[in-house]
Each structure stands twice: as structure tokens, then as C-alpha cells.
Scaffold this motif. Structure first.
Motif, PDB file in Angstrom:
ATOM      1  N   UNK A 182       0.828  -1.206   0.000  1.00 45.33           N
ATOM      2  CA  UNK A 182       0.000   0.000   0.000  1.00 45.33           C
ATOM      3  C   UNK A 182       0.859   1.250   0.000  1.00 45.33           C
ATOM      4  N   UNK A 183       2.023   1.231   0.643  1.00 41.49           N
ATOM      5  CA  UNK A 183       2.896   2.406   0.658  1.00 41.49           C
ATOM      6  C   UNK A 183       3.403   2.725  -0.749  1.00 41.49           C
ATOM      7  N   UNK A 184       3.823   1.715  -1.485  1.00 43.05           N
ATOM      8  CA  UNK A 184       4.296   1.937  -2.845  1.00 43.05           C
ATOM      9  C   UNK A 184       3.143   2.336  -3.754  1.00 43.05           C
ATOM     10  N   UNK A 185       1.977   1.738  -3.556  1.00 40.63           N
ATOM     11  CA  UNK A 185       0.789   2.091  -4.330  1.00 40.63           C
ATOM     12  C   UNK A 185       0.421   3.557  -4.114  1.00 40.63           C
ATOM     13  N   UNK A 186       0.454   4.004  -2.861  1.00 38.87           N
ATOM     14  CA  UNK A 186       0.169   5.401  -2.551  1.00 38.87           C
ATOM     15  C   UNK A 186       1.163   6.327  -3.238  1.00 38.87           C
ATOM     16  N   UNK A 187       2.424   5.947  -3.205  1.00 42.41           N
ATOM     17  CA  UNK A 187       3.470   6.815  -3.749  1.00 42.41           C
ATOM     18  C   UNK A 187       3.403   6.876  -5.269  1.00 42.41           C
ATOM     19  N   UNK A 188       3.331   5.722  -5.925  1.00 42.24           N
ATOM     20  CA  UNK A 188       3.255   5.698  -7.388  1.00 42.24           C
ATOM     21  C   UNK A 188       1.968   6.345  -7.880  1.00 42.24           C
ATOM     22  N   UNK A 189       0.897   6.250  -7.060  1.00 41.29           N
ATOM     23  CA  UNK A 189      -0.384   6.835  -7.442  1.00 41.29           C
ATOM     24  C   UNK A 189      -0.519   8.308  -7.131  1.00 41.29           C
ATOM     25  N   UNK A 190       0.495   8.902  -6.506  1.00 40.66           N
ATOM     26  CA  UNK A 190       0.491  10.345  -6.297  1.00 40.66           C
ATOM     27  C   UNK A 190      -0.035  10.831  -4.969  1.00 40.66           C
ATOM     28  N   UNK A 191      -0.447   9.934  -4.074  1.00 48.00           N
ATOM     29  CA  UNK A 191      -0.999  10.389  -2.794  1.00 48.00           C
ATOM     30  C   UNK A 191       0.019  11.212  -2.015  1.00 48.00           C
ATOM     31  N   UNK A 210      12.038  -0.086   3.655  1.00 48.55           N
ATOM     32  CA  UNK A 210      13.409   0.425   3.742  1.00 48.55           C
ATOM     33  C   UNK A 210      14.414  -0.436   2.981  1.00 48.55           C
ATOM     34  N   UNK A 211      14.228  -1.732   3.043  1.00 44.21           N
ATOM     35  CA  UNK A 211      15.164  -2.665   2.416  1.00 44.21           C
ATOM     36  C   UNK A 211      15.145  -2.568   0.897  1.00 44.21           C
ATOM     37  N   UNK A 212      13.966  -2.372   0.325  1.00 44.86           N
ATOM     38  CA  UNK A 212      13.823  -2.466  -1.133  1.00 44.86           C
ATOM     39  C   UNK A 212      13.382  -1.158  -1.784  1.00 44.86           C
ATOM     40  N   UNK A 213      13.538  -0.034  -1.104  1.00 44.82           N
ATOM     41  CA  UNK A 213      13.003   1.233  -1.607  1.00 44.82           C
ATOM     42  C   UNK A 213      13.529   1.585  -2.991  1.00 44.82           C
ATOM     43  N   UNK A 214      14.815   1.409  -3.223  1.00 47.51           N
ATOM     44  CA  UNK A 214      15.378   1.781  -4.521  1.00 47.51           C
ATOM     45  C   UNK A 214      14.787   0.924  -5.633  1.00 47.51           C
ATOM     46  N   UNK A 215      14.590  -0.344  -5.363  1.00 49.97           N
ATOM     47  CA  UNK A 215      13.948  -1.219  -6.357  1.00 49.97           C
ATOM     48  C   UNK A 215      12.573  -0.674  -6.745  1.00 49.97           C
ATOM     49  N   UNK A 216      11.819  -0.168  -5.763  1.00 50.38           N
ATOM     50  CA  UNK A 216      10.456   0.270  -6.021  1.00 50.38           C
ATOM     51  C   UNK A 216      10.409   1.525  -6.891  1.00 50.38           C
ATOM     52  N   UNK A 217      11.507   2.260  -6.995  1.00 51.84           N
ATOM     53  CA  UNK A 217      11.476   3.466  -7.831  1.00 51.84           C
ATOM     54  C   UNK A 217      11.330   3.127  -9.313  1.00 51.84           C
ATOM     55  N   UNK A 235       8.696   8.280  -0.930  1.00 50.51           N
ATOM     56  CA  UNK A 235       8.815   7.153  -0.001  1.00 50.51           C
ATOM     57  C   UNK A 235       9.483   7.579   1.303  1.00 50.51           C
ATOM     58  N   UNK A 236      10.400   8.522   1.210  1.00 46.83           N
ATOM     59  CA  UNK A 236      11.111   8.978   2.404  1.00 46.83           C
ATOM     60  C   UNK A 236      10.282   9.944   3.248  1.00 46.83           C
ATOM     61  N   UNK A 237       9.098  10.300   2.773  1.00 38.20           N
ATOM     62  CA  UNK A 237       8.186  11.117   3.590  1.00 38.20           C
ATOM     63  C   UNK A 237       7.515  10.301   4.686  1.00 38.20           C
ATOM     64  N   UNK A 238       7.479   8.991   4.542  1.00 44.11           N
ATOM     65  CA  UNK A 238       6.797   8.166   5.537  1.00 44.11           C
ATOM     66  C   UNK A 238       7.523   8.204   6.880  1.00 44.11           C
ATOM     67  N   UNK A 239       6.718   8.000   7.934  1.00 48.25           N
ATOM     68  CA  UNK A 239       7.223   7.732   9.273  1.00 48.25           C
ATOM     69  C   UNK A 239       7.103   6.221   9.511  1.00 48.25           C
ATOM     70  N   UNK A 240       7.833   5.718  10.479  1.00 49.17           N
ATOM     71  CA  UNK A 240       7.892   4.278  10.732  1.00 49.17           C
ATOM     72  C   UNK A 240       7.850   4.016  12.230  1.00 49.17           C
ATOM     73  N   UNK A 241       7.104   2.983  12.645  1.00 49.34           N
ATOM     74  CA  UNK A 241       7.192   2.593  14.052  1.00 49.34           C
ATOM     75  C   UNK A 241       8.062   1.343  14.201  1.00 49.34           C
ATOM     76  N   UNK A 242       8.470   1.093  15.433  1.00 49.50           N
ATOM     77  CA  UNK A 242       9.412   0.006  15.709  1.00 49.50           C
ATOM     78  C   UNK A 242       8.729  -1.277  16.149  1.00 49.50           C
ATOM     79  N   UNK A 243       7.401  -1.328  16.115  1.00 50.13           N
ATOM     80  CA  UNK A 243       6.679  -2.482  16.663  1.00 50.13           C
ATOM     81  C   UNK A 243       7.146  -3.786  16.027  1.00 50.13           C
ATOM     82  N   UNK A 262      11.842  10.492  11.894  1.00 51.27           N
ATOM     83  CA  UNK A 262      10.735   9.733  11.321  1.00 51.27           C
ATOM     84  C   UNK A 262      10.603   8.314  11.885  1.00 51.27           C
ATOM     85  N   UNK A 263      11.287   7.991  12.969  1.00 48.62           N
ATOM     86  CA  UNK A 263      11.148   6.676  13.590  1.00 48.62           C
ATOM     87  C   UNK A 263      10.528   6.860  14.968  1.00 48.62           C
TER      88      UNK A 263
END
Length: 313
Positions: A182-191, A210-217, A235-243, A262-263
Motif C-alpha cells: 500500500x505504501x508503494x501504491x500510494x506513492x506511485x499513485x500520487x498520494x 526500507x530494504x527495497x526502496x530503490x527497487x520500487x522506484x 517514499x522517504x516522507x513516511x514515518x515508521x514505528x518500531x513495533x 521519522x522513527x
């Protein structure tokens, strides 16, 4: 409560009326049993784990089970129960209001009511709404309302529209991938570019993001109007939790990718039992690559920026 005590942005509540609906319909969070919960048990856990405030949310399966009218009623009941909980203990509890997607009209109305009237700290959205992901163009009216309020949006994974593998409930295997999807979908879709004022938190260290972000571009090749550089920036606009994610394997990728500030700390209680969750607390506390002040920021300071009312809690 000590000034350095944690602010937990990934903690769940299970109101009695909501628990009753789940039990009556035999619904679970992707095959994961619904745990026991009550406010005092949550407070006791928080005291044992140095959590000053838990910003609570409804987990999967959310509030929409197929009927828009029922979903609107359940979301309103849950949100008003939640708001009273926060009203009684504003220092200890916060509110991510539940939103009845994919009912867009109902979702917009409930988000507006929760943020404007109940003064919720933000809203929670599931990673997909009956198979529709959060970059869906039909969801733009909701994003517009959230953007107009500079809302904090907490995205929690849910069961994806694929068969569950035997012996592997969705929270065990599928949830990190659905968060990523959903994060990549939001980003590619312009949200993320179209609605720059929303602050979006991804659960569980962003899944695989985080691991595959460059691939997703590479998605820029298939989405006119986007570029690889723009997708990476969004993609780097997102915040992340540690759960359930503060391990020596996940933290290096998360720290390498996430923007400063952002963590955020997350416990995932009660779906992650206290015994299980304290293992991840220990992983966070004993990680040996923190820079000065970084752990304190993850535990509390970064969340104070997103939720200024909690700065003195």
C-alpha cells in the motif's frame, strides 16, 4: 511518569462492543486470535514498560465488514468510546480514530467528525479495504480532507486478498508485505506528492520498504508523470514505528532509510503479548549503533513533534 518515558504510537484497544461484534461473526485479525484487553490492563503494562502514553487504534479487521450502514454505526460507537477513554486520561491515552473504508462517503464523514468534534490525534487506515489499496483514485476525497487538517495517519496492515498459507496467519507472514504494497501504491499513485500535509506512519518499520526502496522506484517506468527521484523522495516522507521490528537485522535498514525524526516507538500490545514485546524493547535499548540522543528521540521526542499535546504528558 518520567519525562523520558516512551510514547507508543502502535498500541491497540478492543472496546467491549467491538469485541462482541468480532466474536459474534467469528472475525479475527488475519487468523490471529483476538486477545483480552481492558484499559487498566493496558495501563499496568505501560507502567511496567516505561510507556507514558499509548496512541491507541483499532487493529485489523477494522470496522467495515461489508455493509456501509453497519460500518458507519460501529465506527462511530468505537470512536466515541475511545474519545471518552482519552478524555478521562489524556496523559496516558491518545486516539487514532477508525474509518469505515471502502465506504468513501462514510469515511470522509467519520474522519471529519473524529478530527473536528472528538479532537482525535489522527486516524487509522488499514493497508487495504476489501482489496482496494490506499492509492486508489476513488479515495482521494478522504486524502483531501485529511490533508486539509494536516492529519497524522497511522497505516496498519490487514489480510491481503490472497490465500493464506497453511500454518502462517497473515500477521506472521503477509502483514509486512501488505504494508509495503500500500505504501508503494500510494506513492506511485500520487498520494504522497498530491497531499503533502498528511503525516503517514507505517507499521512494523514499514514492512519491506526500507530494504527495497530503490527497487520500487522502477515504478516510474509504468506511472506517467513520476520519476525515480520523485518516488524515492515521496517514499522517504513516511514515518515508521518500531513495533515487532527492533532487531539487529531490521534496524540497520530502517535507520539507513528513514529521514531524521521519522522513527517512532511502537509496542503492538495486546496483539504482541507483553512477554514477546519486551524482547523487542530490549532489542531497542541494547542496539549498539545509536548516535547520541537518537534512542531518546525514537522513544519519545519524535512523537512529541507529531503530537504536540503529548510534549508535557
Amino acid at each position: 511518569m518520567a519525562a523520558t518515558a516512551r510514547i507508543d504510537v502502535h498500541q491497540h484497544l478492543i472496546p467491549p462492543a467491538y469485541r462482541r461484534v468480532l466474536d459474534e461473526r467469528g472475525l479475527t485479525a488475519g487468523g490471529w486470535p483476538t486477545p483480552d484487553w481492558d484499559p487498566q490492563a493496558a495501563l499496568d503494562m505501560m507502567d511496567r514498560r516505561s510507556i507514558a502514553t499509548g496512541v491507541l487504534s483499532i487493529s485489523a479487521p477494522g470496522s467495515h465488514f461489508g455493509d456501509d450502514r453497519e460500518a458507519r454505526s460501529l465506527a462511530r460507537e468505537v470512536n466515541e468510546y475511545h474519545a471518552e477513554l482519552v478524555k478521562d486520561r489524556p496523559d496516558r491515552f491518545g486516539q487514532f480514530a477508525t474509518i469505515p473504508l471502502p465506504d468513501i462517503e462514510g469515511a470522509v464523514a467519520e474522519a471529519t467528525y473524529a478530527l473536528d468534534e472528538l479532537h482525535a490525534d489522527g486516524v487509522v487506515l488499514l493497508s487495504n479495504a476489501h482489496g482496494r489499496y490506499l492509492g486508489d483514485k476513488d479515495f482521494e476525497p478522504l486524502w483531501a480532507e485529511l490533508d486539509a487538517r494536516s492529519a497524522v495517519v497511522f497505516i496498519h496492515p490487514t489480510e491481503p486478498p490472497i490465500p493464506m498459507l497453511s500454518g502462517l496467519p497473515s500477521p506472521v507472514l503477509d502483514y509486512p508485505f501488505d504494508t509495503t504494497r500500500t505504501a508503494v501504491h500510494m506513492t506511485a499513485g500520487g498520494v504522497m506528492s498530491q497531499f503533502p500535509h498528511v503525516k503517514v506512519i507505517l507499521s512494523h518499520a514499514g514492512g519491506c520498504l526500507p530494504y527495497a526502496a530503490t527497487r520500487f522506484t522502477v515504478a516510474a517506468q509504468f506511472n506517467p508523470g513520476t520519476t525515480q527521484e520523485g518516488i524515492l523522495a515521496d517514499l522517504k516522507r513516511f514515518y515508521f514505528d518500531t513495533a515487532v521490528s527492533s532487531t539487529p537485522y531490521a534496524l540497520p535498514a530502517l535507520l539507513a532509510f528513514a529521514e531524521p525524526g521519522h522513527i517512532l516507538y511502537g509496542s503492538d500490545f495486546p496483539f504482541a503479548s507483553e512477554q514477546f514485546g519486551t524482547q523487542f524493547d530490549q532489542g531497542l535499548d541494547t542496539y549498539d549503533r545509536w548516535t547520541p540522543g537518537q534512542l531518546e528521540a525514537v522513544n519519545r521526542g519524535n512523537a512529541e513533534v507529531l503530537f504536540p499535546r503529548l510534549a508535557s504528558a
